[in-house]
Design an enzyme around this catalytic site. Structure first.
Site, PDB file in Angstrom:
ATOM      1  N   SER A 127       0.767  -1.270   0.103  1.00 45.29           N
ATOM      2  CA  SER A 127       0.023   0.052   0.216  1.00 45.29           C
ATOM      3  C   SER A 127       1.038   1.186   0.034  1.00 45.29           C
ATOM      4  CB  SER A 127      -0.918  -0.057   1.325  1.00 45.29           C
ATOM      5  OG  SER A 127      -1.335   1.146   1.333  1.00 45.29           O
ATOM      6  N   TYR A 152      -2.151  -0.772  10.856  1.00 38.45           N
ATOM      7  CA  TYR A 152      -2.552  -1.801   9.373  1.00 38.45           C
ATOM      8  C   TYR A 152      -1.370  -1.383   8.538  1.00 38.45           C
ATOM      9  CZ  TYR A 152      -3.825  -1.382   4.746  1.00 38.45           C
ATOM     10  OH  TYR A 152      -3.894  -1.499   3.298  1.00 38.45           O
ATOM     11  N   LYS A 156       2.012  -3.439   6.659  1.00 38.17           N
ATOM     12  CA  LYS A 156       2.578  -3.608   5.173  1.00 38.17           C
ATOM     13  C   LYS A 156       3.986  -3.148   5.069  1.00 38.17           C
ATOM     14  CE  LYS A 156      -1.504  -4.553   3.389  1.00 38.17           C
ATOM     15  NZ  LYS A 156      -1.686  -5.825   2.887  1.00 38.17           N
TER      16      LYS A 156
HETATM   17  C1  WQD Z   1      -9.844   8.714   1.209  1.00 36.68           C
HETATM   18  C2  WQD Z   1     -10.133  10.219   1.243  1.00 36.68           C
HETATM   19  C3  WQD Z   1     -10.428  10.654   3.920  1.00 36.68           C
HETATM   20  C4  WQD Z   1     -14.299   8.186   4.447  1.00 36.68           C
HETATM   21  C5  WQD Z   1      -6.892   3.977   3.251  1.00 36.68           C
HETATM   22  C6  WQD Z   1      -5.627   3.194   3.507  1.00 36.68           C
HETATM   23  C7  WQD Z   1      -4.802   2.619   2.229  1.00 36.68           C
HETATM   24  C8  WQD Z   1      -5.774   1.838   1.400  1.00 36.68           C
HETATM   25  C9  WQD Z   1      -7.197   2.533   1.076  1.00 36.68           C
HETATM   26  C10 WQD Z   1      -6.903  -0.165   2.671  1.00 36.68           C
HETATM   27  C11 WQD Z   1      -9.601  10.720   2.746  1.00 36.68           C
HETATM   28  C12 WQD Z   1     -11.707  11.107   3.026  1.00 36.68           C
HETATM   29  C13 WQD Z   1     -12.871   8.947   4.075  1.00 36.68           C
HETATM   30  C14 WQD Z   1     -15.120   9.156   4.883  1.00 36.68           C
HETATM   31  C15 WQD Z   1     -14.002  11.031   4.237  1.00 36.68           C
HETATM   32  N1  WQD Z   1      -5.955   0.482   2.012  1.00 36.68           N
HETATM   33  N2  WQD Z   1     -12.972  10.263   3.612  1.00 36.68           N
HETATM   34  N3  WQD Z   1     -15.033  10.524   4.659  1.00 36.68           N
HETATM   35  O1  WQD Z   1      -7.278   6.772   3.918  1.00 36.68           O
HETATM   36  O2  WQD Z   1      -6.559   7.364   1.690  1.00 36.68           O
HETATM   37  O3  WQD Z   1      -6.207   5.181   2.403  1.00 36.68           O
HETATM   38  O4  WQD Z   1      -7.497   2.990   2.358  1.00 36.68           O
HETATM   39  O5  WQD Z   1      -8.031  -0.459   2.257  1.00 36.68           O
HETATM   40  O6  WQD Z   1      -3.871   1.762   2.650  1.00 36.68           O
HETATM   41  O7  WQD Z   1      -4.800   3.716   4.150  1.00 36.68           O
HETATM   42  O8  WQD Z   1      -8.512   5.877   2.193  1.00 36.68           O
HETATM   43  O9  WQD Z   1     -10.927   6.049   1.233  1.00 36.68           O
HETATM   44  O10 WQD Z   1     -10.474   5.948   3.794  1.00 36.68           O
HETATM   45  O11 WQD Z   1     -10.252   8.026   2.494  1.00 36.68           O
HETATM   46  O12 WQD Z   1     -13.926  12.269   3.906  1.00 36.68           O
HETATM   47  O13 WQD Z   1     -16.112   8.560   5.267  1.00 36.68           O
HETATM   48  O14 WQD Z   1     -11.496  10.234   1.846  1.00 36.68           O
HETATM   49  O15 WQD Z   1     -10.321  11.516   4.743  1.00 36.68           O
HETATM   50  O16 WQD Z   1      -8.990  12.254   2.630  1.00 36.68           O
HETATM   51  P1  WQD Z   1      -7.306   6.310   2.593  1.00 36.68           P
HETATM   52  P2  WQD Z   1      -9.932   6.412   2.480  1.00 36.68           P
END
Ligand code: WQD
Length: 342
Positions: A127, A152, A156
């Site tokens: 990731s 998590y 990785k």
């Molecule tokens: C994306 C953006 C949130 C939810 C993570 C892991 C990565 C990968 C994908 C695991 C961010 C914003 C999110 C919500 C929001 N592996 N958001 N409201 O955090 O970039 O990556 O997931 O599956 O290893 O780190 O992905 O989709 O959680 O967030 O505003 O309800 O959406 O702040 O900016 P992230 P995400």
């Protein structure tokens, strides 16, 4: 004789999309999955799409005896793609030992079982979180990795360090670590897609569940970041583009084209979109208004993450070609299909 690939976590979101691409590239697939965050129903969905039901073994990879027994039964496999891991960032902060035990024991048992049974090709599901808060953008594979915020993410990073030591000690063994940016979307058939257990952590499933009326509204975690509209930027990549890259990586190892016994590749599009970009595109694609509210930042979120895609292009001859609106419309089609079924 078709080459056999063992896919751990193959009933999961990215795993199942990769299994479909493997089958369509004439590989024989054996899925090992403990079904802790997936369902056996995925097998019939894979059959509906490909006409093939891959062999499935329900297995907890933390059980080293059982794992070695299964690998011994499949010792003529050509390689392994290792997806099996817990992946909920928030849960990992609350239950770090659950994550370190599951993700690292599963990896160690898989590597050991492969080594004992002479299966020497390994693709690892990593990731972009291993880059922590990047000091250079776009992120290249030469960016130094930093301690990720979440347990998590750290599983990785530690896994990649284990692979580094293991491939150095065992020259017959070759591995490719694929560093995903933000996988979203679903297969064009609408028959498989992301199936998060409980309340989604990730943006896309939360958006589609809000639009489907399952969630009351989307919380946008902060709009005071140093970005064009204040919301964080991510490199969203279609899960099918991601799956295709895994098949290319497998073929690279089977043809012994790797240049070192451990290689790293970013899997992204090279284009960053903000949370509001995703929301606005969703509203345009679905011709609907999404109910959302700007709230405070989420711990651990970084302002911007997007990939340099040069290395994957040059070495794998792979690049993502699906655009954001296609990613979003396929996610929405899957959500609607899922609800119609239930
Ligand atoms: C994306 C953006 C949130 C939810 C993570 C892991 C990565 C990968 C994908 C695991 C961010 C914003 C999110 C919500 C929001 N592996 N958001 N409201 O955090 O970039 O990556 O997931 O599956 O290893 O780190 O992905 O989709 O959680 O967030 O505003 O309800 O959406 O702040 O900016 P992230 P995400």
């Amino acid at each position: 004789m078709r080459s056999k690939i063992i896919v751990t976590g193959g009933c999961g979101y990215i795993g199942s999309h990769t299994v479909i691409e493997l089958i369509e590239n004439d590989f024989e697939v054996v899925i090992l999955d403990d079904l802790s965050n997936s369902t056996e129903k995925t097998l019939e969905r894979i059959n509906k799409i490909t006409g093939v039901t891959p062999e499935f073994i329900k297995l907890d990879l933390k059980n080293s005896l059982e794992t070695n027994k299964v690998f011994n039964e499949h010792k003529y496999a050509s390689g392994v793609i290792h997806f099996a891991a817990h992946k909920a960032v928030g849960e990992s902060v609350e239950q770090p030992l659950k994550y370190y035990k599951n993700n690292l024991y599963s990896l160690l048992n898989t590597l050991e079982a492969q080594s004992v049974n002479g299966i020497n090709n390994f693709i690892f599901s990593s990731s972009a979180t291993v880059y922590g808060t990047p000091d250079i953008l776009p992120i290249t594979e030469k960016n130094k990795t930093q301690r990720p915020f979440s347990p998590y993410g750290n599983t990785k990073k530690v896994a990649e360090e284990i692979l580094d030591d293991f491939t150095k000690s065992n020259k017959a063994f070759s591995a490719i670590s694929l560093r995903y940016f933000n996988p979203i979307g679903a297969h064009e058939s609408g028959k498989i897609g992301e199936l998060p257990n409980g309340i989604p952590n990730n943006l896309m499933p939360y958006i589609t569940q809000t639009a489907a009326g399952i969630r009351e509204k989307l919380m946008v975690y902060g709009n005071d970041y140093p970005t064009k509209d204040g919301t964080p930027i991510r490199d969203y990549i279609h899960v099918v583009d991601l799956a295709k890259a895994h098949v290319i990586a497998v073929k690279r190892l089977l043809k012994k084209e790797q240049e070192t016994t451990l290689e790293f590749f970013n899997l992204g599009t090279g284009v960053g979109y903000s949370v509001l970009d995703v929301i606005n595109t969703f509203e345009t694609v679905t011709n609907s208004k999404l109910n959302y509210e700007i709230t405070k930042r989420r711990d651990g979120d970084v302002p911007q993450l997007y990939a340099s895609t040069d290395l994957a292009k040059n070495k794998l001859d792979w690049s993502a070609n699906k655009k954001l609106d296609d990613m979003i419309s396929s996610s929405w089609a899957w959500e609607q299909n899922l609800r119609n079924k239930t």
